[in-house]
Every structure is written in structure tokens, then in C-alpha cells.
Design a protein around this motif. Structure first.
Motif, PDB file in Angstrom:
ATOM      1  N   LEU A 334      12.845 -30.219  43.751  1.00 45.03           N
ATOM      2  CA  LEU A 334      13.295 -30.325  42.370  1.00 45.03           C
ATOM      3  C   LEU A 334      12.290 -30.645  41.414  1.00 45.03           C
ATOM      4  N   THR A 335      11.990 -29.799  40.206  1.00 41.57           N
ATOM      5  CA  THR A 335      11.105 -29.995  39.458  1.00 41.57           C
ATOM      6  C   THR A 335      11.675 -29.682  38.180  1.00 41.57           C
ATOM      7  N   PRO A 336      11.216 -30.119  36.792  1.00 37.81           N
ATOM      8  CA  PRO A 336      11.459 -29.468  35.437  1.00 37.81           C
ATOM      9  C   PRO A 336      11.363 -28.158  35.330  1.00 37.81           C
ATOM     10  N   GLN A 337      10.271 -27.502  35.994  1.00 38.86           N
ATOM     11  CA  GLN A 337       9.806 -26.051  36.077  1.00 38.86           C
ATOM     12  C   GLN A 337      10.530 -25.289  37.054  1.00 38.86           C
ATOM     13  N   ARG A 338      11.590 -25.727  37.696  1.00 43.49           N
ATOM     14  CA  ARG A 338      12.349 -25.001  38.727  1.00 43.49           C
ATOM     15  C   ARG A 338      12.900 -23.716  38.097  1.00 43.49           C
ATOM     16  N   GLY A 339      12.720 -22.508  38.670  1.00 45.48           N
ATOM     17  CA  GLY A 339      13.123 -21.162  37.902  1.00 45.48           C
ATOM     18  C   GLY A 339      12.400 -20.550  36.998  1.00 45.48           C
ATOM     19  N   ASN A 340      11.129 -20.910  36.606  1.00 42.68           N
ATOM     20  CA  ASN A 340      10.591 -20.456  35.728  1.00 42.68           C
ATOM     21  C   ASN A 340       9.814 -19.268  35.993  1.00 42.68           C
ATOM     22  N   GLY A 341       9.533 -19.109  37.335  1.00 42.01           N
ATOM     23  CA  GLY A 341       8.692 -18.252  37.632  1.00 42.01           C
ATOM     24  C   GLY A 341       7.283 -18.225  37.847  1.00 42.01           C
ATOM     25  N   PHE A 342       6.640 -19.524  37.327  1.00 43.86           N
ATOM     26  CA  PHE A 342       5.261 -19.707  37.438  1.00 43.86           C
ATOM     27  C   PHE A 342       4.924 -20.766  38.391  1.00 43.86           C
ATOM     28  N   PRO A 343       3.433 -20.563  39.052  1.00 40.91           N
ATOM     29  CA  PRO A 343       3.123 -21.524  40.271  1.00 40.91           C
ATOM     30  C   PRO A 343       2.899 -22.953  39.810  1.00 40.91           C
ATOM     31  N   ILE A 344       2.946 -23.612  38.434  1.00 41.60           N
ATOM     32  CA  ILE A 344       2.687 -24.940  38.282  1.00 41.60           C
ATOM     33  C   ILE A 344       3.987 -25.723  38.276  1.00 41.60           C
ATOM     34  N   LYS A 345       4.089 -26.850  39.272  1.00 40.54           N
ATOM     35  CA  LYS A 345       5.190 -27.330  39.247  1.00 40.54           C
ATOM     36  C   LYS A 345       4.799 -29.013  39.197  1.00 40.54           C
ATOM     37  N   VAL A 346       5.643 -29.910  38.520  1.00 40.23           N
ATOM     38  CA  VAL A 346       5.069 -31.199  38.350  1.00 40.23           C
ATOM     39  C   VAL A 346       6.449 -32.060  38.864  1.00 40.23           C
TER      40      VAL A 346
END
Length: 422
Positions: A334-346
Motif C-alpha cells: 500500500l502506497t499513496p501512488q498505488r494505481g498511478n502506473g508509474f515506477p516511483i512508490k513511497v
């Protein structure tokens, strides 16, 4: 009798504050270094791993080469071939005086890929340093000085030039992706320029569709740095922003690095084809764009080789492999970037745990960089994971399991807009 003129003094620290940035950041950087997370010395082993002098092997998940093109034999050979052909590493003279034909060949190739007029630079940061002051002075907006709005989360390389731009025009900062703020300023001012990332270095991207609507309605000038999505997005690797725009209007500039997913070195400035005047202004008066530091010969040769790869089926194959790894990671962590299609996850982690969690992941064989204020807002510390196309499904699965084991999934995912000094 002499007339005493009043002098208006602005500042100090109107647009930057090193005391705050260094005061807050030094503690974390010192902790990173003392825990073996900064200043690491390691060799590439040729199998996607790194190895330190003691023989410890680990996987680097903090690398921006999202398509793993930086080690592609064709790109390396392109650099070597160019050096052999021209017999010089750095033809150290301003391009407005003399330029190697290979540089023009590269700009033509990039222009074909990105459907734009392209001017190269030694780096995206050098491109920014050249473009933004000229945008502020009105020389890229047909003589009209625009009010300049910088997105709060604009990268440090852009924020660095706020004081320079403020010497030419009025500069404001708006909350991240706040279209209402931008539209309000468009209603109040005849010409407005908005400076932002296309894809942010901590994940997420600009609201391109909404910004294009404002551009159509008010003539908003758009300046994007889309370095993190070049090659990753678009059928020809043109990046997220360029892939969302049918054609670049007279009021749009996109800057991107060639050092990340593109796999070579240097920077590219995408200009509207109709604005031939922009190229002359930039190469004559654009600071580092006009100085004696064009892209070196090896970088140009490598970039030409990468451009050829971008015009081949291999690009789509690598993009598809990266997409599969992103989906695989998002399904498990689970990250705030889940599902955005980009490789950076925090991965959110409390300030008090972020260094120790990164240290434990490294012990398990994964280098994931801890991020903290002023890199991110104070309440948004975390572990920045940067996925790549070359990771095997098994490696992604084991990485996800390790993250969940070390961090857990009990940390609330936050989306607040705290101030940041990037």
C-alpha cells in the motif's frame, strides 16, 4: 539639495531558506551515513546486483534507470563509437559558434521521437537554468513578462531559480496541482506561466488535462520538467506530458533528462515547432545553454543509440515489463501512488523508524532510500522504491514481502500538503 530616493528591499529568504533545510535535513543524512545508507561504495556486477568491497551483494531500488537501458550494449557501443569517430571527449566551445554535426543529428532524432523542436543541453538542470530566467523576462512570451507560479512540489532544480526569476517578474507558489489557484491568477493577470513537474519525483503527476483547459481559456504558459516519465510513458518514449498533448502550443515547453529511463546522458528541451525564435534566444542567451558546455561526444553517441532503440519494438517490450512489475508491486504494498502506473512508490514510515527500516531492508539485500524533510513534507517520511523493467517477478515478490515484514501495513497513507523545501 540632494533628493533622497527610497529603496525597496525584498528578502532575505523570500524564496529559499538554507538554515531550515540544512537544520532539518542534516540530522537524517547523518543518521543515514552512520547506518550505512549513504556514501555506499559498490561495484556493478553485471547481473543487476551491486557488490561492496566486503563482498556483500544487494539490489538497488533507488535507481532512476527504470527501463535498465543505461547498461544496454547498443547504448554503450554508441558512446564508444562516437569517441572513436570524433577523437575528442568534450568539444569545449559554445554551440552558437561551432557544433559537431552529430549534435544536430541527435536533436533531429529526438525531435522525430517527441514531435517537437528539440534543443539539447548538458543536463535537465542546465536546461532549466537557461529557460526559466528568459521565461520570466518575457523573451519566450513575445515580450510580455508573465506572472510566474511555481508548484509547491516543483523539483529543487526549478525552485532554485525562483529568486532569479523574481528579479525579472512576480513569482508566486501554489499548492500542489491547485488549478483553482492558477485560474484565479489567470483572471487577475494578463499573462501567467506555471512551472511544475510532469511526473513528480515522489510519485504522481500534473493534471495535464486541466492545465490544457486553462491554457485554452487564458493563454496560460506551461513549463514542465517531465524527467521521471521520459521513455517510461508514450508509444515512442515521449513521456507522460507529451503523450497527453496532441501538439505543443506556442505556450508550452517540456524539459527532460536523458540520464534516467532514456539510458544515456544529457537533457532535452521540447519546444513548439512554430516557435523558431525560442531556439535562437535560448542558444544565445540561455546561460549554460550558450556557454562552452554542450553534451560531450560520448553522451551524444549514447543518446543517438538510445533514440534508435526508442524507435524499435524493444521500447514497448521494456515498457511492458516495467508495467507488469508496477502492477505486481501495487497488488501487494500500500502506497499513496498505488494505481498511478508509474515506477516511483513511497512506502509511508514514521520519521522515527524510516532509517532503521531502510537499514533492515539493506541487510536483507535491498537498498531502498529513506526520504525525509526537506526532501518531502515533514509528515510524509517514507521509503522511496523505484521499480525497473529488469526486475524478475520473483525479485518483486520477495521485495514486497520484505517491505511488509519490516514496515508492516499499519501506517496511515497520508496525502497532506505540508510545506517542503525541496
Amino acid at each position: 539639495m540632494d533628493v533622497i530616493q527610497e529603496v525597496s528591499v525584498v528578502g532575505p529568504r523570500q524564496f529559499r531558506n538554507n538554515d531550515v533545510a540544512i537544520g532539518a535535513g542534516n540530522e537524517f543524512w547523518t543518521a543515514c551515513r552512520s547506518n550505512g545508507l549513504a556514501g555506499i561504495v559498490a561495484n556493478l556486477t553485471g547481473d543487476g546486483m551491486l557488490e561492496d568491497p566486503d563482498g556483500f551483494r544487494f539490489l538497488n531500488l533507488s535507481c532512476c534507470s527504470y527501463l535498465d537501458l543505461d547498461s544496454h550494449p547498443q547504448i554503450i557501443e554508441g558512446a564508444i563509437e562516437a569517441l572513436r569517430k570524433y577523437g575528442v571527449l568534450d568539444h569545449c566551445i559554445s554551440r552558437i559558434r561551432i557544433q559537431l554535426p552529430m549534435l544536430l543529428e541527435l536533436e533531429e532524432a529526438l525531435g522525430g521521437l517527441f514531435d517537437a523542436r528539440v534543443v539539447s543541453a548538458i543536463s535537465a538542470s542546465a536546461a532549466t537554468a537557461g529557460v526559466l530566467p528568459l521565461l520570466a523576462s518575457g523573451h519566450l512570451t513575445r515580450g510580455e513578462r508573465p506572472l510566474m507560479i511555481f508548484d509547491k512540489f516543483a523539483h529543487f532544480s526549478m525552485n532554485l531559480f525562483k529568486p532569479v526569476c523574481a528579479d525579472e517578474t512576480t513569482v508566486l507558489t501554489c499548492p500542489n496541482n491547485d488549478l483553482n489557484f492558477i485560474e484565479d491568477q489567470c483572471k487577475r493577470n494578463h499573462k501567467v506561466a506555471y512551472v511544475t513537474d510532469g511526473t513528480f519525483s515522489m510519485g504522481g503527476h500534473a493534471d495535464v488535462a486541466g492545465l490544457l483547459e486553462l491554457q485554452d481559456r487564458y493563454g496560460l504558459f506551461l513549463y514542465f520538467d517531465d524527467s521521471h516519465s521520459l521513455s517510461v510513458a508514450g508509444s515512442r518514449g515521449e513521456g507522460y506530458v507529451r503523450s497527453q498533448i496532441a501538439s505543443l502550443s506556442d505556450d508550452t515547453i517540456i524539459v527532460a533528462t536523458l540520464n534516467k529511463a532514456f539510458g544515456s546522458s544529457g537533457g532535452a528541451i521540447m519546444l513548439p515547432k512554430s516557435r523558431t525564435d525560442m531556439e535562437d534566444i535560448l542558444t544565445r542567451f540561455g546561460g549554460p545553454l550558450a556557454w562552452s558546455q554542450p553534451m560531450n561526444t560520448a553522451a551524444v553517441g549514447a543518446s543517438l543509440a538510445s533514440a534508435q532503440l526508442h524507435d524499435s519494438p524493444e521500447l514497448k517490450l521494456r515498457q511492458s515489463q516495467l508495467d507488469a512489475n508496477i502492477l505486481r508491486f501495487d497488488a501487494q504494498v500500500l502506497t499513496p501512488q498505488r494505481g498511478n502506473g508509474f515506477p516511483i512508490k513511497v512506502v509511508p514510515v514514521a520519521n522515527t523508524r524510516v532509517v532503521s527500516c531502510a537499514q533492515e531492508l539493506l541487510r536483507r539485500g535491498y537498498y531502498v532510500s529513506p526520504v525525509f524533510f526537506p526532501i518531502v513534507p515533514r509528515s510524509q517520511a517514507g521509503l522511496r522504491v523505484m521499480l525497473r523493467s529488469g526486475l524478475s517477478p520473483a525479485a518483486v515478490d520477495h521485495l514486497c514481502k520484505s517491505i511488509i515484514d519490516v514496515v508492516g501495513q499499519d501506517v496511515e497513507v497520508k496525502h497532506d500538503q505540508d510545506a517542503t523545501v525541496q
